[in-house]
Design a protein around this motif. Structure first.
Motif, PDB file in Angstrom:
ATOM      1  N   VAL A 159     -43.089  28.116 -64.771  1.00  0.00           N
ATOM      2  CA  VAL A 159     -43.121  27.879 -63.390  1.00  0.00           C
ATOM      3  C   VAL A 159     -44.307  27.008 -62.997  1.00  0.00           C
ATOM      4  CG1 VAL A 159     -43.304  29.136 -61.334  1.00  0.00           C
ATOM      5  CG2 VAL A 159     -41.804  29.992 -63.215  1.00  0.00           C
ATOM      6  N   HIS A 160     -44.069  25.916 -61.906  1.00  0.00           N
ATOM      7  CA  HIS A 160     -45.371  24.992 -61.764  1.00  0.00           C
ATOM      8  C   HIS A 160     -45.211  25.279 -60.179  1.00  0.00           C
ATOM      9  CE1 HIS A 160     -44.363  23.382 -65.704  1.00  0.00           C
ATOM     10  NE2 HIS A 160     -45.562  23.087 -65.683  1.00  0.00           N
ATOM     11  N   ASN A 161     -46.431  25.703 -59.741  1.00  0.00           N
ATOM     12  CA  ASN A 161     -46.930  25.766 -58.197  1.00  0.00           C
ATOM     13  C   ASN A 161     -47.800  24.593 -57.784  1.00  0.00           C
ATOM     14  OD1 ASN A 161     -49.020  26.860 -59.109  1.00  0.00           O
ATOM     15  ND2 ASN A 161     -48.913  28.929 -58.147  1.00  0.00           N
ATOM     16  N   TYR A 162     -48.047  23.671 -58.622  1.00  0.00           N
ATOM     17  CA  TYR A 162     -48.815  22.621 -58.372  1.00  0.00           C
ATOM     18  C   TYR A 162     -48.240  21.337 -58.801  1.00  0.00           C
ATOM     19  CZ  TYR A 162     -50.003  22.283 -62.991  1.00  0.00           C
ATOM     20  OH  TYR A 162     -50.031  22.050 -64.439  1.00  0.00           O
ATOM     21  N   GLN A 163     -48.653  19.974 -58.167  1.00  0.00           N
ATOM     22  CA  GLN A 163     -48.259  18.692 -58.516  1.00  0.00           C
ATOM     23  C   GLN A 163     -49.435  17.825 -58.791  1.00  0.00           C
ATOM     24  OE1 GLN A 163     -46.984  20.052 -55.457  1.00  0.00           O
ATOM     25  NE2 GLN A 163     -45.374  21.101 -56.648  1.00  0.00           N
ATOM     26  N   TYR A 164     -48.996  16.707 -59.568  1.00  0.00           N
ATOM     27  CA  TYR A 164     -50.174  15.889 -59.898  1.00  0.00           C
ATOM     28  C   TYR A 164     -50.449  14.516 -58.955  1.00  0.00           C
ATOM     29  CZ  TYR A 164     -50.564  17.902 -64.517  1.00  0.00           C
ATOM     30  OH  TYR A 164     -50.903  18.598 -65.904  1.00  0.00           O
ATOM     31  N   LEU A 165     -51.330  14.060 -58.679  1.00  0.00           N
ATOM     32  CA  LEU A 165     -51.615  12.695 -58.044  1.00  0.00           C
ATOM     33  C   LEU A 165     -52.331  11.865 -59.284  1.00  0.00           C
ATOM     34  CD1 LEU A 165     -52.768  13.686 -54.625  1.00  0.00           C
ATOM     35  CD2 LEU A 165     -50.388  12.847 -55.163  1.00  0.00           C
ATOM     36  N   LEU A 166     -51.692  10.852 -59.518  1.00  0.00           N
ATOM     37  CA  LEU A 166     -52.558   9.698 -60.311  1.00  0.00           C
ATOM     38  C   LEU A 166     -52.763   8.609 -59.454  1.00  0.00           C
ATOM     39  CD1 LEU A 166     -53.339   8.829 -63.231  1.00  0.00           C
ATOM     40  CD2 LEU A 166     -50.852   7.548 -63.368  1.00  0.00           C
ATOM     41  N   ASN A 167     -54.272   8.217 -59.588  1.00  0.00           N
ATOM     42  CA  ASN A 167     -54.570   6.999 -58.889  1.00  0.00           C
ATOM     43  C   ASN A 167     -54.244   5.647 -59.603  1.00  0.00           C
ATOM     44  OD1 ASN A 167     -56.399   4.697 -58.089  1.00  0.00           O
ATOM     45  ND2 ASN A 167     -57.332   6.234 -56.482  1.00  0.00           N
ATOM     46  N   THR A 168     -53.361   4.802 -59.047  1.00  0.00           N
ATOM     47  CA  THR A 168     -52.820   3.931 -59.880  1.00  0.00           C
ATOM     48  C   THR A 168     -54.033   2.791 -60.332  1.00  0.00           C
ATOM     49  OG1 THR A 168     -52.017   2.647 -57.961  1.00  0.00           O
ATOM     50  CG2 THR A 168     -50.337   4.162 -59.369  1.00  0.00           C
ATOM     51  N   GLU A 169     -55.179   2.907 -59.618  1.00  0.00           N
ATOM     52  CA  GLU A 169     -56.169   1.887 -59.876  1.00  0.00           C
ATOM     53  C   GLU A 169     -57.009   2.603 -61.046  1.00  0.00           C
ATOM     54  OE1 GLU A 169     -57.292   0.301 -55.994  1.00  0.00           O
ATOM     55  OE2 GLU A 169     -55.490  -1.093 -56.097  1.00  0.00           O
ATOM     56  N   THR A 170     -57.593   3.518 -60.648  1.00  0.00           N
ATOM     57  CA  THR A 170     -58.632   4.253 -61.517  1.00  0.00           C
ATOM     58  C   THR A 170     -57.945   4.930 -62.739  1.00  0.00           C
ATOM     59  OG1 THR A 170     -58.647   6.325 -60.255  1.00  0.00           O
ATOM     60  CG2 THR A 170     -60.332   4.360 -59.316  1.00  0.00           C
ATOM     61  N   HIS A 171     -56.621   5.330 -62.453  1.00  0.00           N
ATOM     62  CA  HIS A 171     -56.158   6.209 -63.405  1.00  0.00           C
ATOM     63  C   HIS A 171     -56.790   7.720 -63.657  1.00  0.00           C
ATOM     64  CE1 HIS A 171     -54.639   2.263 -65.683  1.00  0.00           C
ATOM     65  NE2 HIS A 171     -54.308   2.430 -64.707  1.00  0.00           N
ATOM     66  N   LYS A 172     -57.269   7.891 -62.599  1.00  0.00           N
ATOM     67  CA  LYS A 172     -57.962   9.425 -62.333  1.00  0.00           C
ATOM     68  C   LYS A 172     -56.769  10.155 -61.779  1.00  0.00           C
ATOM     69  CE  LYS A 172     -61.452  11.898 -59.951  1.00  0.00           C
ATOM     70  NZ  LYS A 172     -61.372  12.996 -60.837  1.00  0.00           N
ATOM     71  N   LEU A 173     -56.612  11.480 -62.674  1.00  0.00           N
ATOM     72  CA  LEU A 173     -55.605  12.495 -62.314  1.00  0.00           C
ATOM     73  C   LEU A 173     -56.093  13.642 -61.672  1.00  0.00           C
ATOM     74  CD1 LEU A 173     -52.669  13.156 -63.032  1.00  0.00           C
ATOM     75  CD2 LEU A 173     -53.379  14.450 -64.851  1.00  0.00           C
ATOM     76  N   ARG A 174     -55.532  13.908 -60.621  1.00  0.00           N
ATOM     77  CA  ARG A 174     -56.132  15.238 -59.814  1.00  0.00           C
ATOM     78  C   ARG A 174     -54.711  16.106 -59.687  1.00  0.00           C
ATOM     79  NH1 ARG A 174     -56.197  11.278 -56.037  1.00  0.00           N
ATOM     80  NH2 ARG A 174     -56.069  11.915 -53.857  1.00  0.00           N
ATOM     81  N   ASN A 175     -55.023  17.361 -59.267  1.00  0.00           N
ATOM     82  CA  ASN A 175     -54.006  18.423 -58.849  1.00  0.00           C
ATOM     83  C   ASN A 175     -53.850  18.378 -57.196  1.00  0.00           C
ATOM     84  OD1 ASN A 175     -53.484  18.982 -61.292  1.00  0.00           O
ATOM     85  ND2 ASN A 175     -54.123  21.221 -61.106  1.00  0.00           N
ATOM     86  N   VAL A 176     -52.664  18.893 -56.832  1.00  0.00           N
ATOM     87  CA  VAL A 176     -52.667  18.989 -55.424  1.00  0.00           C
ATOM     88  C   VAL A 176     -51.603  20.266 -55.364  1.00  0.00           C
ATOM     89  CG1 VAL A 176     -50.397  17.545 -55.149  1.00  0.00           C
ATOM     90  CG2 VAL A 176     -51.930  17.953 -53.152  1.00  0.00           C
TER      91      VAL A 176
END
Ligand SMILES: *[C@@H]1O[C@H](CO)[C@@H](O)[C@H](O)[C@H]1NC(C)=O
Ligand SMILES: *[C@@H]1O[C@H](CO)[C@@H](O)[C@H](O)[C@H]1NC(C)=O
Ligand SMILES: *[C@@H]1O[C@H](CO)[C@@H](O)[C@H](O)[C@H]1NC(C)=O
Length: 405
Positions: free
Chosen positions: A135-152
């Motif tokens: 069960v996942h209650n968060y999603q990912y955001l990947l910056n397509t320029e820096t390739h930095k990954l964060r949660n939302v």
């Protein structure tokens, strides 16, 4: 995989080479590596020795007795672009590359969407063994320029997102549901991350577990409802009926089934004019085991034409036709380019399919032990999310969307 050019260059003049068709001149020295499998090469049409693979494995994974075929498979397993049709060279062009931009757990990543007004891709990790028992209650955001990954985390949190489409400045998502709520369709405002649920039942019958969605030019939605969430034990709600595709009116959110299968529902996409819908039937993906007799076909259907009394689209499908069975495994996420080419996640890469004759023009491979699941098209690029990470295919000659975000 750019460093593999050398490897394929060596194989290109060595063992295995006579099974391949000679590449067009401008594809001899490319940043990505290429192979051309063509039945007009007699030695390829009638392979020597014995060979064997299941439908779940890619051609490069076949077990073969002949050293030429073994060498061919080793090369295929390291190649970025595999053409089956000369149109694939024109479609991709010689400058395209495939790059793995981020390595993630070897489990399903799904629901990629370009977040309107940003450089971010929204996507999710799906199912067990990740999350809290799948069960996942968060999603990912990947910056397509820096390739930095964060949660939302949306407000309120959205559990088990499985599909996403960006439309009119917002993200529209479908979920499998979770331990305490059945599947729903929701709108997420990417500025505030507020989530509004739009639809969560069919006359009090829970949906099974939504898988993916598409939107047409009039703002109507097409939701695929699968058996995957129940089979993977992430929802307690028994699939109440067979996997189905629902037309959801964009103004009233009234749902109506337009396709039902005893196989499984998965990706969904529309032709650019909205008159044809493409639905892979993925019965092979419905259970725990791998049944090679399960359904895998990619189907096209047309919408019944609207009569004089009714301007709106008639949510009834006609003219069902099998476009193709994938060469390997099953088609998961699918999207259609602005010119109508069907691009689908399949096993070790994404396939490009002609929407009329159904021929697979070629595969763009993610390499290693990665598996392509779902995609976002952007300008001349494809972003692929799947098992093991996120990949970026750049510099495709054919424009896939009108403008680059
Ligand atoms: C072919 O491969 C399957 C597994 O995919 C295996 O069960 C079968 O024994 C193989 N047959 C031969 C002749 O190698
Ligand atoms: C996102 O959240 C999950 C669950 O809390 C965590 O396991 C993961 O490390 C986080 N990833 C990032 C990039 O913050
Ligand atoms: C294909 O390549 C990957 C590494 O890139 C390797 O792990 C795998 O064993 C190879 N498969 C075959 C059939 O050679």
């Amino acid at each position: 995989m750019a460093s593999l050019v050398l490897v394929s260059g060596l194989f290109g003049v060595g063992i295995g080479a006579q099974l391949l068709k000679t590449l067009p001149d401008d594809f001899r020295h490319t940043p990505g590596s290429w192979a051309w499998l063509s039945y007009d090469v007699p030695s390829y049409a009638t392979l020597p020795g014995q060979f064997n693979r299941s439908v779940f494995e890619a051609p490069g994974e076949a077990v073969a007795t002949d050293p030429e075929v073994v060498a061919l498979n080793r090369q295929l397993n390291e190649t970025d672009f595999v053409a089956y049709d000369d149109r694939f060279f024109d479609f991709v062009g010689p400058d395209a590359t495939v790059e793995k931009v981020i390595t993630l757990a070897h489990q399903t990543h799904e629901a990629p969407c370009w977040v309107p007004g940003t450089k971010d891709i929204f996507f999710v990790e799906w199912g067990p063994p990740g999350g809290d028992n799948g069960v996942h209650n968060y999603q990912y955001l990947l910056n397509t320029e820096t390739h930095k990954l964060r949660n939302v985390t949306t407000d309120p949190p959205t559990v088990n997102v499985h599909g996403c489409v960006a439309y009119d400045g917002a993200l529209y998502v479908v979920t499998d549901g979770g331990p305490s709520e059945s599947a729903y369709f929701a709108k997420i405002d990417p500025k505030t991350w507020k989530r509004t649920t739009l639809l969560n039942h069919y006359y009090e019958q829970p949906f099974g577990s939504f898988n993916d969605l598409e939107v047409d030019n009039d703002g109507n939605f097409y939701l695929t409802d699968s058996r995957s969430g129940y089979f993977r034990n992430i929802i307690p709600f028994t699939p109440p009926t067979n996997p189905s595709t629902y037309f959801v009116d964009g103004k009233t959110f009234r749902p109506k089934a337009i396709q039902i299968t005893t196989g499984n529902a998965n990706g969904v996409s529309l032709s650019p004019d909205g008159k044809t819908i493409y639905l892979p039937n993925t019965g092979v993906s419905g259970g725990d085991g791998k049944d090679p007799y399960g359904e895998r076909g990619l189907w096209a259907y047309d919408f019944a034409t609207s009569g004089g009394l009714r301007k709106a689209k008639v949510p009834v499908l006609t003219n069902a036709r099998l476009l193709t069975n994938p060469i390997a495994n099953f088609y998961d996420g699918i999207r259609v380019s602005k010119d109508g080419w069907i691009i689908a996640g399949a096993n070790d890469g994404v396939d490009v399919i002609d929407p009329v004759d159904g021929y697979i023009l070629g595969s763009i491979r993610v390499g290693g032990d990665g598996e392509a699941v779902s995609i976002v098209l952007n300008g001349h690029d494809i972003w692929i999310v799947g098992r093991g990470g996120v990949w970026h295919v750049s510099n495709i000659r054919t424009a896939l969307t009108d403008s680059k975000k």
